[in-house]
Structures are given as C-alpha cells and as structure tokens.
Design an enzyme around this catalytic site. Structure first.
Site, PDB file in Angstrom:
ATOM      1  N   TYR A 144     118.829  51.189  64.656  1.00 12.81           N
ATOM      2  CA  TYR A 144     118.729  49.884  65.334  1.00 12.81           C
ATOM      3  C   TYR A 144     119.372  48.783  64.485  1.00 12.81           C
ATOM      4  CZ  TYR A 144     116.783  45.721  67.575  1.00 12.81           C
ATOM      5  OH  TYR A 144     116.631  44.489  68.189  1.00 12.81           O
ATOM      6  N   ARG A 151     126.581  44.451  66.661  1.00 12.11           N
ATOM      7  CA  ARG A 151     126.503  43.549  67.819  1.00 12.11           C
ATOM      8  C   ARG A 151     126.588  42.088  67.387  1.00 12.11           C
ATOM      9  NH1 ARG A 151     121.153  43.245  71.530  1.00 12.11           N
ATOM     10  NH2 ARG A 151     120.295  43.006  69.427  1.00 12.11           N
ATOM     11  N   TYR A 204     114.924  35.733  63.504  1.00 11.90           N
ATOM     12  CA  TYR A 204     114.039  36.635  62.754  1.00 11.90           C
ATOM     13  C   TYR A 204     114.421  36.608  61.272  1.00 11.90           C
ATOM     14  CZ  TYR A 204     112.058  39.246  66.810  1.00 11.90           C
ATOM     15  OH  TYR A 204     111.392  39.632  67.950  1.00 11.90           O
ATOM     16  N   ARG A 217     114.916  35.388  74.995  1.00 13.19           N
ATOM     17  CA  ARG A 217     113.723  36.012  75.593  1.00 13.19           C
ATOM     18  C   ARG A 217     113.843  36.148  77.105  1.00 13.19           C
ATOM     19  NH1 ARG A 217     111.478  38.659  71.478  1.00 13.19           N
ATOM     20  NH2 ARG A 217     111.372  37.297  69.663  1.00 13.19           N
ATOM     21  N   GLU A 331     106.841  48.469  75.428  1.00 13.69           N
ATOM     22  CA  GLU A 331     107.724  47.326  75.693  1.00 13.69           C
ATOM     23  C   GLU A 331     107.907  47.220  77.202  1.00 13.69           C
ATOM     24  OE1 GLU A 331     111.215  46.858  73.213  1.00 13.69           O
ATOM     25  OE2 GLU A 331     112.386  46.380  75.010  1.00 13.69           O
TER      26      GLU A 331
HETATM   27  C1  LIG Z   1     111.103  43.963  71.399  1.00 12.69           C
HETATM   28  C2  LIG Z   1     112.047  43.228  70.822  1.00 12.69           C
HETATM   29  O1  LIG Z   1     113.383  43.471  70.865  1.00 12.69           O
HETATM   30  C3  LIG Z   1     113.946  44.469  71.681  1.00 12.69           C
HETATM   31  C4  LIG Z   1     115.380  44.548  71.307  1.00 12.69           C
HETATM   32  C5  LIG Z   1     116.344  43.808  71.960  1.00 12.69           C
HETATM   33  C6  LIG Z   1     117.757  43.828  71.508  1.00 12.69           C
HETATM   34  O2  LIG Z   1     118.021  44.122  70.348  1.00 12.69           O
HETATM   35  O3  LIG Z   1     118.642  43.538  72.351  1.00 12.69           O
HETATM   36  C7  LIG Z   1     116.007  43.028  73.081  1.00 12.69           C
HETATM   37  C8  LIG Z   1     114.727  43.033  73.555  1.00 12.69           C
HETATM   38  C9  LIG Z   1     113.820  44.119  73.156  1.00 12.69           C
HETATM   39  O4  LIG Z   1     114.198  45.229  73.923  1.00 12.69           O
HETATM   40  C10 LIG Z   1     111.682  42.017  70.052  1.00 12.69           C
HETATM   41  O5  LIG Z   1     112.343  41.774  69.034  1.00 12.69           O
HETATM   42  O6  LIG Z   1     110.768  41.305  70.485  1.00 12.69           O
END
Ligand SMILES: C=C(O[C@@H]1C=C(C(=O)O)C=C[C@H]1O)C(=O)O
Length: 343
Positions: A144, A151, A204, A217, A331
């Site tokens: 990830y 990205r 973050y 979000r 999630e």
């Molecule tokens: C769950 C989280 O992230 C996840 C990761 C994401 C991404 O990297 O595009 C987008 C939303 C979620 O699927 C979070 O950080 O709250």
C-alpha cells in the site's frame, strides 16, 4: 438540465450475461467483482475491469455505469476508456510486480494525461484495487505504501483547479497486481469534502508512510447545467479512523459502528455546510454500498449493523478482502444519488 448527460450506476448479477441498459441508456463502463483479473473492451465496446474479490459466503456482482449519450471507446497502453461528451470512464491494470511505485506513477500519469487530452479535466471518483495491500513488496515495503508513493507522484502532475484530490477507495483484492477505475467530467464541477472527525488523508503524518494518500473523504458532483443537489455525493472508502488513528483495534462491532458514525457525520448537513455545500443526508439515503470485511468470520456482525443502519433501498455488497492498515477490520463506501439519478 438535460437528462441526456445524467450519469447513473447499478449493480447486476455476475452471471455471464451482458448488462442490459434501460432504453435510451448506454453502458459507459463496468467493474466485475468476481473471480478473475482482466481489463478489456467488451464485445459491446465498453471497458470492463474484472477484479478478483469474490469468495464463498460473500457477494459477486457487476457495477454498471450508464449515461444518456452514446459513448466513444478506446484503449491506450494499459488503459481502456469510454466517454460521452460529459463523462469519462478510464480503467487501468498493472500486472504483479516486485515494486510498484514507478509503474503506478507512470500509468496514473498516463491516465491523467488522457483526462487532459480528451478534455475531461475534473476527476471526481477513483477506485484503487491493490492486490497484497498489506503484504511487503520485494524490498520489504508494504505494497500500500509503495502504491501510495507512486500515486502521490502522479497526482503532483494533476490539477484541475478545484483543489485537492477526488473521493477514492484504496482496497485489497483476493489476487495480485494493481488496477483502478476513475470517473471524470468535462463541464460539471466536483466539490471535495473532508470529515470533521478525521484528519484529511493527504495530511496524514509520516508514521503511515513516506507520502500521504491522495484522496478526499467525499466528492459532490455539481453536474453541467444543473443545481448543486442534482449530482451524486460520492463517499470514499471509510474505516474506523478518528483523527488519523485507528480506533477499537480487534473489536469488529465497535469498528463497524465508528465507520457508520464517520459516514453519517461526513454526509450530514453541518459537515457539508463546512465545505460550503447545501443539503444533508442520512445513512438510509446511501446507495450502491460496498462493505469490505477483513475476516470472513466477522461478516454476521458487520451485516447486522449495516442492515440496522441503511435504508430498505440501500443495495449492499459484502466482500472479504484486506483493508489498507493491518488493524482495520472493515471499510465501507457508497454514494448518495443526486436528483438526476433516476432508475
Ligand atoms: C480507509 C482509509 O483509506 C482507504 C484508502 C484510500 C486510498 O488510498 O485511495 C481511500 C479510501 C480508503 O479506501 C483511510 O485512510 O481512512
């Protein structure tokens, strides 16, 4: 607003038959949540991305995006796309690799270049399907984080003037490799929304990885020629995170409740007002919900809480895949349809 351009989506069974759009509607693109990994232009012309997400006891289905205008379709490099004059759908797929970052950067930059060239500059929703999401790559970095870094570099070259990044999902699969789908528009304007309960992901702290994740979000689409409430509100994949920290480690019931509370807050009137947007919604207004459950055995608890929270018209699909942090057990994502969204 012309009914013409309205973007809609629905779930259909994954039974091998081609989706039949309603009269006057055309398929823009599909995502098949089944057993296979593949990206192709189908015999009907539109792109279909197949993701290995299905498993016994969970759901398999096809998500079908439709529009009122006949799309033009094509491929370029590892991308397949379709566009109708207002909306652009692009899917891309990256084969399993020892290290993903540089290739993710390259392929996402190609997608962003295509968005610009075809004249659909506003990306409003992305899904990122990351095989082995919390496993290490060949250099020991979590896949990830490897993905997020590539990205982020690609996003540095993307800007449509509306600021920040679109609503997104970054989720595990039951296979390998990374694939994605994005939706962008020409005349419409997306408005990105943060959640007052959560740190924006793009802020973050470094403890979660060298680059922060590139997503908002939620994104409300304000369609071309329409009113603000005409477009859908796209809710990103949402987990049991408050501020930037995972809460209720190991407790599936409490994590599910926090996810539902996070989404309820995100789509509420006061949170939308803080982003300068009208309206306000409740969990029962959500449609096309996808619930990602890390451990198979947790499904009954998650299902019971979701059934209590969502409305009778909320379609909910459950999949058994890993989430982007080892301590996240569940999630949820979905959308609130706008006024142009009729069946
Ligand atoms: C769950 C989280 O992230 C996840 C990761 C994401 C991404 O990297 O595009 C987008 C939303 C979620 O699927 C979070 O950080 O709250």
């Amino acid at each position: 607003m012309s009914q013409h351009a309205a973007l809609q989506a629905h779930f259909t069974p994954l039974d091998g038959t081609a989706p039949q759009p309603a009269p006057g509607r055309h398929v823009l693109g599909t995502v098949a949540f089944g057993e296979r990994t593949a990206l192709s232009l189908t015999g009907q012309g539109y792109p279909e991305l197949a993701i290995p997400m299905a498993s016994p006891g969970f759901d398999s289905f096809r998500e079908v995006w439709t529009t009122g205008a006949e799309p033009v379709t094509g491929t370029r490099g590892g991308l397949a796309f379709a566009h109708d004059g207002e909306y652009l759908f692009i899917s891309g797929a990256i084969e399993p690799l020892p290290v993903y970052g540089p290739t993710v950067r390259e392929v996402y930059e190609e997608a962003f270049a295509l968005v610009g060239e075809l004249g659909y500059p506003h990306i409003f929703r992305m899904w990122n399907f990351v095989g082995g999401i919390i496993s290490p790559n060949a250099e020991g970095m979590e896949i990830y984080q490897d993905f997020v870094a590539g990205r982020a570099e690609a996003f540095a070259s993307y800007g449509d003037g509306t600021g920040h990044m679109p609503a997104a999902t970054g989720i595990g699969t039951r296979g390998e490799g990374i694939s994605f789908t994005l939706l962008a528009c020409r005349e419409g304007s997306p408005r990105h929304v943060e959640n007052q309960r959560q740190t924006p992901a793009y802020h973050y702290p470094e403890q979660y990885g060298p680059k922060p994740p590139s997503f908002a979000r939620a994104t409300r689409l304000h369609p071309a020629g329409g009113e603000q409430g005409d477009g859908a509100l796209f809710v990103s994949g949402t987990a049991s995170i408050l501020g930037h920290e995972t809460v209720h480690r190991g407790d599936i019931a409490a994590q599910t409740d926090v996810v539902l509370e996070n989404i309820a807050e995100l789509i509420s009137g006061p949170n939308l007002a803080a982003a300068g947007l009208d309206g306000g919604h409740e969990l029962k207004d959500l449609r096309l919900v996808k619930v990602y459950v890390r451990h198979e055995a947790d499904l009954p608890v998650v299902r019971e809480r979701c059934q209590a929270a969502f409305g009778p018209d909320t379609e909910v699909m459950y999949m058994n895949v890993a989430v982007c942090r080892d301590d996240l057990l569940v999630e949820i994502e979905g959308l609130v349809p706008g006024r142009e969204w009729t069946r």
